[in-house]
Design an enzyme around this catalytic site. Structure first.
Site, PDB file in Angstrom:
ATOM      1  N   ARG A  82      -9.115   7.790  -0.450  1.00 45.22           N
ATOM      2  CA  ARG A  82      -8.284   7.267  -1.122  1.00 45.22           C
ATOM      3  C   ARG A  82      -8.915   5.834  -1.895  1.00 45.22           C
ATOM      4  O   ARG A  82      -8.552   5.472  -3.008  1.00 45.22           O
ATOM      5  CB  ARG A  82      -6.895   6.818  -0.232  1.00 45.22           C
ATOM      6  CG  ARG A  82      -6.162   5.810  -0.701  1.00 45.22           C
ATOM      7  CD  ARG A  82      -4.975   5.516   0.399  1.00 45.22           C
ATOM      8  NE  ARG A  82      -4.279   4.355  -0.040  1.00 45.22           N
ATOM      9  CZ  ARG A  82      -3.007   4.591  -0.622  1.00 45.22           C
ATOM     10  NH1 ARG A  82      -2.606   5.580  -1.244  1.00 45.22           N
ATOM     11  NH2 ARG A  82      -2.105   3.283  -0.891  1.00 45.22           N
ATOM     12  N   HIS A 116      -6.285   5.959  -6.994  1.00 43.51           N
ATOM     13  CA  HIS A 116      -6.608   6.578  -5.775  1.00 43.51           C
ATOM     14  C   HIS A 116      -7.461   7.604  -5.957  1.00 43.51           C
ATOM     15  O   HIS A 116      -6.847   8.528  -6.610  1.00 43.51           O
ATOM     16  CB  HIS A 116      -5.123   6.685  -5.021  1.00 43.51           C
ATOM     17  CG  HIS A 116      -4.525   5.160  -4.677  1.00 43.51           C
ATOM     18  ND1 HIS A 116      -3.119   5.261  -4.578  1.00 43.51           N
ATOM     19  CD2 HIS A 116      -5.103   4.246  -3.992  1.00 43.51           C
ATOM     20  CE1 HIS A 116      -2.728   4.115  -4.036  1.00 43.51           C
ATOM     21  NE2 HIS A 116      -4.053   3.475  -3.867  1.00 43.51           N
ATOM     22  N   GLU A 163      -5.881  11.590  -5.516  1.00 48.60           N
ATOM     23  CA  GLU A 163      -4.811  11.939  -6.359  1.00 48.60           C
ATOM     24  C   GLU A 163      -5.158  12.579  -7.610  1.00 48.60           C
ATOM     25  O   GLU A 163      -5.042  11.947  -8.668  1.00 48.60           O
ATOM     26  CB  GLU A 163      -3.768  10.709  -6.427  1.00 48.60           C
ATOM     27  CG  GLU A 163      -3.388  10.282  -5.026  1.00 48.60           C
ATOM     28  CD  GLU A 163      -2.808   9.066  -5.087  1.00 48.60           C
ATOM     29  OE1 GLU A 163      -2.670   8.380  -6.593  1.00 48.60           O
ATOM     30  OE2 GLU A 163      -2.562   8.270  -4.177  1.00 48.60           O
ATOM     31  N   GLU A 166       4.642   8.659  -9.784  1.00 52.12           N
ATOM     32  CA  GLU A 166       4.110   9.474  -8.601  1.00 52.12           C
ATOM     33  C   GLU A 166       4.331  10.829  -9.300  1.00 52.12           C
ATOM     34  O   GLU A 166       5.424  11.296  -9.109  1.00 52.12           O
ATOM     35  CB  GLU A 166       4.770   9.322  -7.314  1.00 52.12           C
ATOM     36  CG  GLU A 166       4.710   7.855  -6.723  1.00 52.12           C
ATOM     37  CD  GLU A 166       3.312   7.731  -5.976  1.00 52.12           C
ATOM     38  OE1 GLU A 166       2.430   8.571  -5.892  1.00 52.12           O
ATOM     39  OE2 GLU A 166       3.048   6.629  -5.333  1.00 52.12           O
ATOM     40  N   HIS A 211      -0.231   8.002 -10.638  1.00 52.92           N
ATOM     41  CA  HIS A 211      -0.651   8.445  -8.851  1.00 52.92           C
ATOM     42  C   HIS A 211       0.142   9.742  -8.558  1.00 52.92           C
ATOM     43  O   HIS A 211       0.548  10.397  -9.528  1.00 52.92           O
ATOM     44  CB  HIS A 211       0.019   7.362  -8.065  1.00 52.92           C
ATOM     45  CG  HIS A 211      -0.388   6.032  -8.085  1.00 52.92           C
ATOM     46  ND1 HIS A 211      -1.179   5.333  -7.008  1.00 52.92           N
ATOM     47  CD2 HIS A 211      -0.627   5.221  -8.969  1.00 52.92           C
ATOM     48  CE1 HIS A 211      -1.556   4.056  -7.143  1.00 52.92           C
ATOM     49  NE2 HIS A 211      -0.920   3.942  -8.535  1.00 52.92           N
TER      50      HIS A 211
HETATM   51  O1  0X9 Z   1       1.149   3.234  -2.188  1.00 57.91           O
HETATM   52  C1  0X9 Z   1       0.815   3.267  -3.237  1.00 57.91           C
HETATM   53  O2  0X9 Z   1      -0.078   2.246  -3.781  1.00 57.91           O
HETATM   54  C2  0X9 Z   1       1.428   4.026  -4.337  1.00 57.91           C
HETATM   55  N1  0X9 Z   1       1.675   5.328  -3.637  1.00 57.91           N
HETATM   56  S1  0X9 Z   1       0.662   6.078  -3.322  1.00 57.91           S
HETATM   57  O3  0X9 Z   1       1.221   7.246  -2.239  1.00 57.91           O
HETATM   58  N2  0X9 Z   1       0.124   7.110  -4.552  1.00 57.91           N
HETATM   59  O4  0X9 Z   1      -0.606   5.525  -2.614  1.00 57.91           O
HETATM   60  C3  0X9 Z   1       2.863   3.402  -4.721  1.00 57.91           C
HETATM   61  C4  0X9 Z   1       2.657   2.344  -5.555  1.00 57.91           C
HETATM   62  C5  0X9 Z   1       3.770   1.529  -5.827  1.00 57.91           C
HETATM   63  N3  0X9 Z   1       3.599   0.411  -6.509  1.00 57.91           N
HETATM   64  C6  0X9 Z   1       2.990  -0.885  -5.959  1.00 57.91           C
HETATM   65  N4  0X9 Z   1       2.884  -0.661  -4.451  1.00 57.91           N
HETATM   66  N5  0X9 Z   1       2.872  -1.777  -6.286  1.00 57.91           N
HETATM   67 ZN    ZN Z   2      -1.589   6.569  -5.221  1.00 55.95          ZN
END
Ligand code: 0X9
Ligand code: ZN
Length: 432
Positions: A240, A182, A185, A384, A310
């Site tokens: 993003r 992303h 980040e 995260e 992330h």
């Molecule tokens: O939503 C996401 O992709 C991630 N959070 S973020 O705020 N960095 O965008 C979390 C990812 C967790 N894992 C999966 N969704 N597979």
């Molecule tokens: Zn992310």
């Protein structure tokens, strides 16, 4: 008397701001906790219809009562947004009054300033700097570091991974770390650089990293989404997704962490290219996700641990995020994440939540961690990193070392556990 005068000045200043007679000149981050369903609807409307960027949650559909929303409001929408919130009696707090100043702080190149005590690894770096660093690192460590071209991005930028390999043991296993899936980040690529630097500097000095590198090669992909990262430096700090163009809409970009083949585009992702969680045309439609998937497919017999970095919110997540079902080794993963979070708490006095993604944050299908897990990499985590919303994506450079050190201890804890669980001991196990 003076206090009274001051009070009146403040009262009028507030009035000026609230009535919009004094225009906001700075981008801000607002924190808003909706109290009713009406508030929720208003916030969903504000974040989709006005020029804003939702920081938390990632998509308007996740906005719910009594849960904090972090909203980036550019100066030119400030008046409209604040008036709208006020009209509907939605109270807000200004989390960051001057985002521009923080962005400036993040992009400032103070490497030439002798007064700045920060090292290379305590600053954020442009994509060009990171490419330069990748080549330089390999060049300076010819016996241990190799550059691997994993693929290229939509805009044809190279996807370089570094392979750290400290010996050629037969049947050597490996771990994979990717950063910067992303774009906004920024602490994530900073972590990949930090990790490589730490490994090269502390091999044979720190017992844990030595044990890890003796038993595993490490693949590190510092910027999985170079087009998005570049764009976040040059055009829109809040970007993003990747930068792929679609024939049917003017909206750009696919959320690469919704583009993998793990319950692809079910609840928690969107077919709408204009959303932040757009899943793309089909699984692995994007060159970036396809490159990573191809690499892991062809190395699945050696890669035992998958890590994706992330920010923000301080969490250690593991599969599944694409379903509410539990992973087959859920207990193991939970124990490892718990141990890692405990280490962070003990050594750095910071709190990380942990758990299966879908139950800890939200259903989010098509993620790289779930896909890698289903491929057979049974130890798969998404971290995260810092913070929990004080600065969000605009984490000042002075916080990079803290964020990376605590993530590093979590990586080491988990990697050591993977080695312990999967490999017969070759030398005495160290204590962390
Ligand atoms: O939503 C996401 O992709 C991630 N959070 S973020 O705020 N960095 O965008 C979390 C990812 C967790 N894992 C999966 N969704 N597979
Ligand atoms: Zn992310």
């Amino acid at each position: 008397m003076a206090t009274l005068l001051l009070f009146f000045v403040f009262l009028n200043l507030d009035l000026l701001l609230r009535t919009g007679h004094c225009r906001e000149t700075r981008d801000q981050i607002l924190s808003i906790t909706p109290k009713t369903q009406e508030h929720v609807d208003i916030l969903r409307n504000v974040s989709t219809q006005y020029e804003t960027a939702l920081w938390q949650p990632v998509s308007p559909q996740y906005i719910k009562e009594e849960t904090q929303v972090h909203l980036f409001v550019p100066a030119n929408s400030s008046e409209t947004v604040k008036n709208l919130l006020q009209r509907h009696a939605v109270t807000h707090e200004v989390l960051l009054a001057n985002a521009n100043e923080l962005i400036e702080m993040q992009t400032r190149n103070d490497s030439t300033d002798p007064r700045s005590g920060s090292t290379f690894y305590e600053r954020y770096h442009s994509l060009e700097d990171i490419y330069y660093w990748i080549n330089r690192t390999a060049h300076d460590n010819p016996n241990t570091v190799k550059v691997i071209l994993v693929g290229s991005s939509y805009e044809k930028r190279p996807l370089y991974a570094l392979k750290l390999s400290f010996n050629n043991r037969t049947n050597k296993k490996a771990m994979w770390i990717d950063c910067g899936i992303h774009a906004r980040e920024w602490v994530s690529p900073a972590f990949c650089l930090w990790f490589v630097h730490y490994s090269l500097s502390f091999y044979n000095i720190n017992q844990d990293i030595t044990h890890i590198l003796d038993n595993m090669d490490v693949y590190v992909l510092p910027v999985l989404n170079p087009d998005g990262y570049k764009y976040s430096w040059t055009s829109n700090r809040m970007w993003r997704k990747n930068r792929s163009i679609s024939k049917t809409t003017s909206c750009i970009g696919v959320d690469l962490n919704r583009n993998f083949d793990a319950n692809w585009c079910t609840e928690g992702a969107s077919h709408n290219p204009c959303t932040e969680i757009y899943c793309g045309m089909f699984p692995e439609s994007e060159p970036e996700s396809q490159a990573v998937a191809n690499f892991l497919r062809s190395h699945k017999d050696t890669v035992q641990l998958y890590l994706s970095i992330h920010s923000y919110s301080q969490m250690l997540l593991f599969p599944y995020s694409c379903t509410l079902e539990e992973a087959e080794n859920h207990r193991d993963l939970l124990e490892m994440a718990q141990e890692a979070a405990q280490k962070i708490r003990r050594y750095y006095r910071n709190t990380y939540r942990y758990g299966a993604g879908a139950k800890t944050i939200y259903l989010a299908p098509g993620g790289s961690d779930d896909w890698a897990y289903n491929l057979g990499i049974k130890y798969s985590f998404t971290f995260e990193l810092q913070d929990r919303g004080r600065y969000g994506f605009l984490l000042p450079p002075s916080h990079i070392s803290g964020a990376c050190n605590e993530a590093l201890i979590a990586v080491k804890t988990i990697a050591l556990k993977v080695i312990e669980k999967t490999q017969a001991p070759t030398s005495p196990s160290p204590t962390v």
